[in-house]
Design an enzyme around this catalytic site. Sequence first.
Site, PDB file in Angstrom:
ATOM      1  N   CYS A  33      14.164  11.334   5.990  1.00 30.25           N
ATOM      2  CA  CYS A  33      14.540  10.834   6.651  1.00 30.25           C
ATOM      3  C   CYS A  33      15.730  10.297   7.356  1.00 30.25           C
ATOM      4  CB  CYS A  33      13.377   9.066   6.631  1.00 30.25           C
ATOM      5  SG  CYS A  33      14.574   8.367   5.957  1.00 30.25           S
ATOM      6  N   LYS A  35       1.244  -1.457  -0.057  1.00 27.40           N
ATOM      7  CA  LYS A  35       0.418  -0.030   0.342  1.00 27.40           C
ATOM      8  C   LYS A  35       0.634   0.780   0.011  1.00 27.40           C
ATOM      9  CE  LYS A  35      -1.861   3.534   2.009  1.00 27.40           C
ATOM     10  NZ  LYS A  35      -1.266   4.416   1.701  1.00 27.40           N
TER      11      LYS A  35
HETATM   12  P1  NAD Z   1       2.626   8.737   6.756  1.00 28.83           P
HETATM   13  O1  NAD Z   1       2.900   8.841   8.520  1.00 28.83           O
HETATM   14  O2  NAD Z   1       2.119  10.276   7.000  1.00 28.83           O
HETATM   15  O3  NAD Z   1       2.237   8.389   5.945  1.00 28.83           O
HETATM   16  C1  NAD Z   1       2.926   6.604   5.558  1.00 28.83           C
HETATM   17  C2  NAD Z   1       1.556   5.934   4.929  1.00 28.83           C
HETATM   18  O4  NAD Z   1       1.162   5.433   6.325  1.00 28.83           O
HETATM   19  C3  NAD Z   1       1.355   6.313   4.436  1.00 28.83           C
HETATM   20  O5  NAD Z   1       0.613   4.813   3.334  1.00 28.83           O
HETATM   21  C4  NAD Z   1      -0.421   6.106   4.647  1.00 28.83           C
HETATM   22  O6  NAD Z   1      -1.309   6.226   3.809  1.00 28.83           O
HETATM   23  C5  NAD Z   1      -0.293   5.394   5.809  1.00 28.83           C
HETATM   24  N1  NAD Z   1      -0.898   5.243   6.768  1.00 28.83           N
HETATM   25  C6  NAD Z   1      -1.433   7.396   7.206  1.00 28.83           C
HETATM   26  N2  NAD Z   1      -2.197   6.751   8.543  1.00 28.83           N
HETATM   27  C7  NAD Z   1      -2.172   5.636   9.052  1.00 28.83           C
HETATM   28  C8  NAD Z   1      -3.486   4.742   9.887  1.00 28.83           C
HETATM   29  N3  NAD Z   1      -3.485   5.434  11.072  1.00 28.83           N
HETATM   30  N4  NAD Z   1      -2.347   3.499   9.647  1.00 28.83           N
HETATM   31  C9  NAD Z   1      -2.008   2.790   9.314  1.00 28.83           C
HETATM   32  N5  NAD Z   1      -1.068   3.111   7.938  1.00 28.83           N
HETATM   33  C10 NAD Z   1      -1.284   4.944   7.805  1.00 28.83           C
HETATM   34  O7  NAD Z   1       4.310   9.555   6.246  1.00 28.83           O
HETATM   35  P2  NAD Z   1       4.638  10.102   4.659  1.00 28.83           P
HETATM   36  O8  NAD Z   1       4.042  11.474   5.536  1.00 28.83           O
HETATM   37  O9  NAD Z   1       3.840   9.330   3.946  1.00 28.83           O
HETATM   38  O10 NAD Z   1       5.938   9.952   4.749  1.00 28.83           O
HETATM   39  C11 NAD Z   1       7.010  10.876   5.528  1.00 28.83           C
HETATM   40  C12 NAD Z   1       7.431  10.674   6.757  1.00 28.83           C
HETATM   41  O11 NAD Z   1       8.258   9.054   6.446  1.00 28.83           O
HETATM   42  C13 NAD Z   1       8.225  11.381   7.891  1.00 28.83           C
HETATM   43  O12 NAD Z   1       7.910  11.408   8.812  1.00 28.83           O
HETATM   44  C14 NAD Z   1       9.444  10.097   7.429  1.00 28.83           C
HETATM   45  O13 NAD Z   1      10.263  11.053   8.142  1.00 28.83           O
HETATM   46  C15 NAD Z   1       8.815   9.125   7.391  1.00 28.83           C
HETATM   47  N6  NAD Z   1      10.363   8.257   6.662  1.00 28.83           N
HETATM   48  C16 NAD Z   1      10.989   7.595   7.342  1.00 28.83           C
HETATM   49  C17 NAD Z   1      11.807   6.566   7.164  1.00 28.83           C
HETATM   50  C18 NAD Z   1      12.868   5.794   7.588  1.00 28.83           C
HETATM   51  O14 NAD Z   1      13.242   4.713   6.815  1.00 28.83           O
HETATM   52  N7  NAD Z   1      12.992   5.661   9.079  1.00 28.83           N
HETATM   53  C19 NAD Z   1      12.319   6.546   5.640  1.00 28.83           C
HETATM   54  C20 NAD Z   1      10.861   7.923   5.165  1.00 28.83           C
HETATM   55  C21 NAD Z   1      10.255   8.426   5.132  1.00 28.83           C
END
Ligand code: NAD
Length: 509
Positions: free
Chosen positions: A308, A200
């Site tokens: 990130c 997803k």
């Molecule tokens: P997000 O947490 O908003 O969304 C990530 C995914 O989770 C999406 O597919 C979204 O649809 C889904 N999602 C959202 N709410 C959810 C819920 N309640 N239950 C289940 N799934 C849910 O993140 P984003 O804005 O897409 O990405 C940016 C974030 O990701 C930043 O915080 C960044 O640091 C982090 N990130 C971390 C890494 C790592 O390796 N640690 C790598 C890339 C990005």
Amino acid sequence: MQLEMSISDSAAPALGKRVSDGGRYAVGSRTGNFIAGVTAELKDCALMPVQNPATGETIREVVVASAADVDTAVTNARLAQAAWGSMTLAARAAVMYDVREAVRSNINLLADVIVEENGKTHADAIGEVKRGLESIEYACALPTNLEGAFSLNVAAGIDVHSTREPLGVAACITPFNFPVMVPLWMIANALSCGNAVVLKPSEKAPSATVLLAQLMTEAGIPAGVLNVINGDASTADALLRHPGVDAVSFVGSTPVAKHVYEVATSTGKRAQALGGAKNHMVVTASADIEAAAAAAVGAAFGAAGERCMAVSVVVAVGNDVADSVIAGIKNRMLELRVGAGTEPEVDFGPLITREHRDRVAGYLKSSEDEGAKILVDGREHASFSQDGYFIGPSLVDNVTASMRVYKDEVFGPVLAVVRVDSLDEALALVKENPFGNGAAIFTAEGAEARRFQTESNIGMIGVNVPIPVPVGWFSFGGWKSSLFGDSHMYGKDGVRFFTRQRVVSTRWA
Ligand code: NAD
């Protein structure tokens, strides 16, 4: 100026058709699900807009998969997994080699779609796909990756051996900022280890991920083994609670990562959930200041800070160091060009949404209100008044640990400078920060570097390397609230996560 994200550069050349060539993979006005090897019918389904962040225009719609769609995808995945998981290792490895070639030869096509929906520059999108290719290349060695152990004669006439076997169906939930690389971190190992996948992607940038799955399936992954369902939190929730899912691999923000980990594990699934970050770059008096300044600019402003592993805080040890590193950073910031990722000369593009751009601008306001000094203000950049979700690079001095710009993950092109008097103070900051993804030290003193590396509670450390993203045969993961679970992503940890071990004790009379 090239704001590199890689510490290594995969040898893949930029080949392949571009979307504008009208190739058969052209992305249309709707992005659907990809289940059992076909793009699913799009009748009567809920839709969400997908925007081009460089213009603010809605460029297509993406389906929001219902719980019933999720069930169809998981059921198909379970059916397809049995044959895939029992294929010979040589045959599965041969498919992975073909997958590698398919992704490599369509690198431009994938990059174009990433640029259109995510906003990063074309060069950065190519870099992203190349880093994703590293995960496939690692997975091609699956006969070696899946090797077990054997002990002869552990007791009278008894031999013991262990095997690594697939889990079944893996759910992978990914963020907007790496629509190809992060899915590949997960699915390359998940698939090569014999699992089926339901993926997803982020609803904000879904199309490159669907395209990736189509390319991989056409290259030989059997229909149903790799499925993509699109949607928002409700779709992800149905997936991670589905009883047919054996493991959940997640990357995204910390609050969602924590929630996903808790739900997945409470429903008996294996889980790893990587979250957000606040990455410090410590600069000591012995450092090559110009090299540190150049590294900070690339690591803070590349991809508009939406990484990130972006550096968001420079911790300068001593006021002289602070003044000179700030001067070096400011000089280089003047050269940065902000604009649409499709423009060849641009260094970084827009943020993902207007709401996020305004949130990032809000951190500049709060910095001022809380007593920090804004040296370069991205709100004053010409791009800020354009239609897309742009903000120029910002540099904020005299930041303290109590300020919002320090405490929160800003996820934008804002670099904070914290001034400290000693390496002890710098280390204390790093240690007390709740995030533990990456940190870097710039120094010419081995003893300082060694102390930093051994005493800081951070998962990935760079010594004179600003974005220490491990190469594909090591594993990626932070500590503290940057990772929930006990296994890191890709490389050896990825193989362990996507397999379970069996131990067989044998006696022949
Ligand atoms: P997000 O947490 O908003 O969304 C990530 C995914 O989770 C999406 O597919 C979204 O649809 C889904 N999602 C959202 N709410 C959810 C819920 N309640 N239950 C289940 N799934 C849910 O993140 P984003 O804005 O897409 O990405 C940016 C974030 O990701 C930043 O915080 C960044 O640091 C982090 N990130 C971390 C890494 C790592 O390796 N640690 C790598 C890339 C990005």
